[in-house]
Write a protein that holds these residues in place. Structure first.
Motif, short mmCIF file in Angstrom:
data_model
loop_
_atom_site.label_atom_id
_atom_site.label_comp_id
_atom_site.label_asym_id
_atom_site.label_seq_id
_atom_site.Cartn_x
_atom_site.Cartn_y
_atom_site.Cartn_z
N THR B 330 16.63 -4.80 -10.86
CA THR B 330 17.69 -4.19 -10.04
C THR B 330 17.14 -3.27 -8.94
OG1 THR B 330 17.96 -2.28 -11.51
CG2 THR B 330 19.29 -4.20 -12.02
N ASP B 331 15.83 -3.17 -8.83
CA ASP B 331 15.25 -2.22 -7.86
C ASP B 331 15.68 -2.46 -6.42
OD1 ASP B 331 13.45 -2.40 -10.29
OD2 ASP B 331 12.53 -0.68 -9.28
N GLU B 332 15.97 -3.70 -6.08
CA GLU B 332 16.29 -4.00 -4.68
C GLU B 332 17.80 -3.95 -4.40
OE1 GLU B 332 14.07 -4.24 -2.43
OE2 GLU B 332 12.20 -4.89 -3.38
N SER B 333 18.58 -3.49 -5.38
CA SER B 333 20.04 -3.51 -5.16
C SER B 333 20.53 -2.26 -4.44
CB SER B 333 20.77 -3.66 -6.50
OG SER B 333 20.58 -2.50 -7.30
N GLY B 344 22.14 -4.48 -0.61
CA GLY B 344 21.00 -4.81 -1.45
C GLY B 344 21.22 -6.11 -2.21
N TYR B 345 20.23 -6.44 -3.03
CA TYR B 345 20.32 -7.69 -3.79
C TYR B 345 19.72 -7.51 -5.18
CZ TYR B 345 15.41 -8.32 -2.36
OH TYR B 345 14.05 -8.15 -2.14
N GLU B 346 20.15 -8.36 -6.08
CA GLU B 346 19.63 -8.40 -7.44
C GLU B 346 18.72 -9.62 -7.57
OE1 GLU B 346 20.51 -6.02 -9.41
OE2 GLU B 346 22.53 -5.35 -8.82
N MET B 347 17.74 -9.50 -8.48
CA MET B 347 16.86 -10.64 -8.80
C MET B 347 17.11 -10.97 -10.27
SD MET B 347 13.63 -8.74 -6.98
CE MET B 347 12.55 -10.10 -6.51
N GLU B 348 17.57 -12.17 -10.56
CA GLU B 348 18.01 -12.54 -11.91
C GLU B 348 17.34 -13.86 -12.30
OE1 GLU B 348 22.24 -12.69 -11.18
OE2 GLU B 348 22.44 -10.50 -11.20
#
Lengths: 193, 522
Positions: B330-333, B344-348
């Motif tokens: 979630t660091d980039e959200s 921002g964005y999530e990486m899942e």
């Protein structure tokens, strides 16, 4: 099912993909058929692997056309660990479509004729006997925007990759519910990180 | 009165669609003793029916009615008649969702204030705040059994997660875990726990993943106040001479058309069908469609900035084993414009099987580069990138020249990426590839967006009637007894997977509808 193909009765077997392939002996094959450049055997109303492991009945397209489609399929999605039987199963539906759709049949036969004339223009006998993959893919590249190519390629996305035999080759295990999922079957077994 | 209800019973609330929004609203109203008729275009499929096989499951569940596409997005070229991958069945897209349940962040509800003017974007603040929604988020997380809330432990990490986590640690990311998932990590609410089947997108055969199909819907039916009509495809919404909605026209599976009278109508058909239905319901009184005095019905279509990164490794990963979305970074959200974009964005993590990998890895691609990636399938890890995309008025659902099977205008879905979306995607690809490079990827594959699964914004909520379609309770600005109850209410998209917020809004809307009925406002 069984069909009478000339002097032989071919016993067709259902593959996992639901397509009908047949087993016959190599001796039977060589008596009946003609080995073409790609290593396939063409007979009257069928094509077969030269190792006699499988054969495919061809009803509407010519065996030469079907053999060319098999080679073309391999050139579009080349997997060196796949036998021709997987590619034959992947393009078989075009023969069925051609049986009920004259316009489709013409497109396929004309497309194959075009591949052969492009191969001839490069000094080869025909498409399937063009020796190097790169020479064949260059021919395909020159027609990749045409409906014939897109029909064959588009059909392979499902026709080739939706075969459980292909999943086995590529290491995909398929349905898991019946086996209790992966909770006790390696969902977290990675050991190299 | 108890279910079933007569067509002429004009005391019922009619809900169109039974997914995250409609299914939740139906149960919440029924629990309050309010009589509900829910009309569902699809059939009822339950865990025993779901299929662990991607194409047959797609045939069973997906909405494949005629739709058209336009715009510069790649989906319009590769999947011209499949702009969205959503479900036509009782439960709607909660049957195939992955289960990620994240709250929208405070600043994301105030996107315009927080991000400032963004050229070409129709950004607005939501007419509500995180604080307004917090009590309802609490209820939704409890209802859905979201892991890492209510004392529910997180799911165990599968191989795909472990690769992501190792890369995230090496890269210095601080917030990587197995997610807040509406998937039981232990038995809860009479549903089993996850056995790591994979196939979350194909319907959870364990019933461990929350879906309205086997939670909200049967709970609502058990009250006697909810009747679900399956294979009931709504064609238009009708209104009376006073301009109030009065019922809906639908066709049953035998081809017979009926009008179900209604006291109120709640539209929850997802962000393509909901605006299409309002547009197709145009009349002499409402020539531009119902609830469309602002001209905003169908506009501001959002689909999240998405993309995937798959990476090949020297040794096996078996990413398909276990939950499809098995972990998150979630660091980039956060909102950090120094990255070159707002939002921002999530990486899942994400995995798909061989059949869908062939279709989605590089649509139209062929040759040795393509098949080499397929050959490395066993050694692939994968993640999905999902972030806030900019609302743009020109991205819109409109009525197509093509007709559906009922002879009604199909939806056309027009989409162009905003420059902010492109900048965010490029950043997300770079970071996603860096995660895998950090743990020894031999190849990385930045994979284009799939047909949309998150469809948002086409009946957006706004403070002012001229800026949107519904108010902060999802009530039409124009027609008091017409509601929107799905993700098309979203004013902006935020970075988070939308289902939790759709459920939250539905719980809140149920309270509001009950109050409005009690006070005879509707």
């Amino acid at each position: 099912m069984t069909v009478n193909a000339g002097e032989y009765t071919l016993n067709f077997v259902k593959t996992q993909s639901g397509n009908e392939l047949v087993k016959l002996t190599r001796r039977q094959l060589l008596q009946r058929g003609l080995v073409v450049g790609s290593g396939l055997v063409l007979g009257s109303g069928f094509i077969a692997g030269s190792n006699a492991a499988w054969a495919l009945e061809v009803k509407s397209l010519t065996p030469q056309t079907m053999a060319t489609l098999v080679q073309m399929a391999r050139d579009i999605y080349p997997h060196d660990s796949f036998g021709d039987d997987l590619y034959a199963a992947a393009v078989k539906s075009h023969d069925d479509t051609a049986a009920s759709d004259a316009e489709f049949k013409t497109m396929i036969e004309n497309g194959v004729a075009q591949l052969n004339s492009l191969a001839k223009a490069e000094g080869h006998v025909d498409y399937v006997s063009t020796g190097w993959e790169i020479d064949r893919t260059n021919i395909l590249k020159s027609i990749e925007s045409e409906p014939f190519f897109q029909t064959i390629r588009g059909g392979l996305v499902v026709g080739l990759y939706n075969q459980p035999a292909v999943w086995d080759k590529l290491g995909y295990e398929g349905a898991s519910f019946e086996k209790g999922g992966y909770l006790e079957r390696g969902f977290d077994d990675i050991d190299w990180l | 009165m108890t279910a079933p209800y007569d067509l002429d019973d004009n005391s019922v609330v009619v809900i169109i669609g039974t997914g995250a929004g409609g299914g939740t609203l139906a149960n919440e109203l029924a629990q309050k003793g309010i009589d509900v008729v829910a009309l569902e275009a699809g059939g009822r499929h339950l865990p025993q029916d779901y299929i662990n096989d991607e194409w047959p499951s797609f045939s069973q569940l997906a909405w494949t009615d005629m739709r058209t596409t336009s715009g510069s997005w790649r989906v319009a070229k590769d999947f011209a008649n499949l702009p969205a991958w959503i479900v036509k069945a009782v439960g709607g897209s909660t049957v195939h969702w992955a289960g990620a349940s994240l709250r929208i962040q405070d600043h994301e509800f105030r996107a315009k204030t927080h991000y400032g003017e963004v050229a070409g974007a129709s950004l607005q603040d939501w007419p509500l705040t995180l604080k307004d929604l917090e009590p309802y988020y609490d209820k939704a997380e409890d209802k859905m059994g979201v892991t890492r809330t209510n004392g529910i432990p997180g799911l165990p990490g599968n191989n795909n997660f472990k690769v992501m986590k190792a890369g995230a640690d090496k890269l210095g990311y601080k917030n990587c875990h197995t997610g807040r998932m509406a998937i039981n990590s232990q038995p809860r609410h009479d549903r089993a726990s996850c056995r790591q089947l994979g196939f979350c997108f194909q319907g959870c055969k364990m019933g461990a993943k929350w879906s309205t199909a086997y939670t909200e819907i049967p709970m609502g039916e058990a009250t006697g106040h909810l009747e679900v009509r399956e294979h009931a495809h709504v064609l238009t919404i009708e209104h009376d001479a006073a301009g109030k909605v009065s019922g809906v026209l639908y066709q049953d599976k035998d081809g017979n058309q009926h009008v179900q009278k209604a006291r109120a109508v709640c539209v929850a058909g997802n962000s393509i069908e909901s605006p299409r239905l309002l547009l197709n319901s145009a009349s002499s009184m409402f020539p531009d469609g119902l609830g469309n005095s602002s001209g905003q019905v169908g506009k501001n279509y959002m689909r999240h900035m998405t993309g995937s990164v798959y990476a090949s490794f020297e040794k096996p990963v078996h990413m398909y084993r276990g939950t499809t979305m098995a972990g998150i970074i979630t660091d980039e959200s956060k909102h950090d414009p120094s990255r070159g974009f707002v939002g921002g964005y999530e990486m899942e993590t994400l995995s798909i099987g061989i059949p869908f990998m062939a279709a989605f890895l590089n649509p139209g691609g062929w040759g040795r580069e393509f098949s080499a990636t397929m050959d490395s399938y066993e050694n692939l890890a994968g993640m999905w990138l999902v972030g806030e995309d900019m609302p743009q008025e020109s991205n819109a659902i409109t009525l197509s020249d093509e007709k559906d099977q009922f002879g009604l205008a199909a939806a056309n879905v027009h989409f162009d990426d905003h420059p902010n979306d492109i900048a965010m995607r490029n950043h997300a690809y770079k970071q996603g590839m860096a995660v895998y490079d950090a743990v020894g990827a031999t190849q990385t594959h930045p994979t284009p967006p799939y047909p949309s699964t998150h469809n948002l914004g086409t009946n957006r909520m706004s403070a002012k009637a001229s800026d949107g379609v519904v108010n902060k309770f999802g009530q039409s600005h124009d027609i008091a007894n017409l509601f929107v109850s799905d993700g098309s209410q979203f004013t902006t998209g935020a970075a988070e997977n939308p289902t939790l917020t759709i459920v939250t809004l539905a719980i809140r809307q149920a309270d509001y509808i009950a109050e409005q009925m009690t006070s005879k406002a509707i």
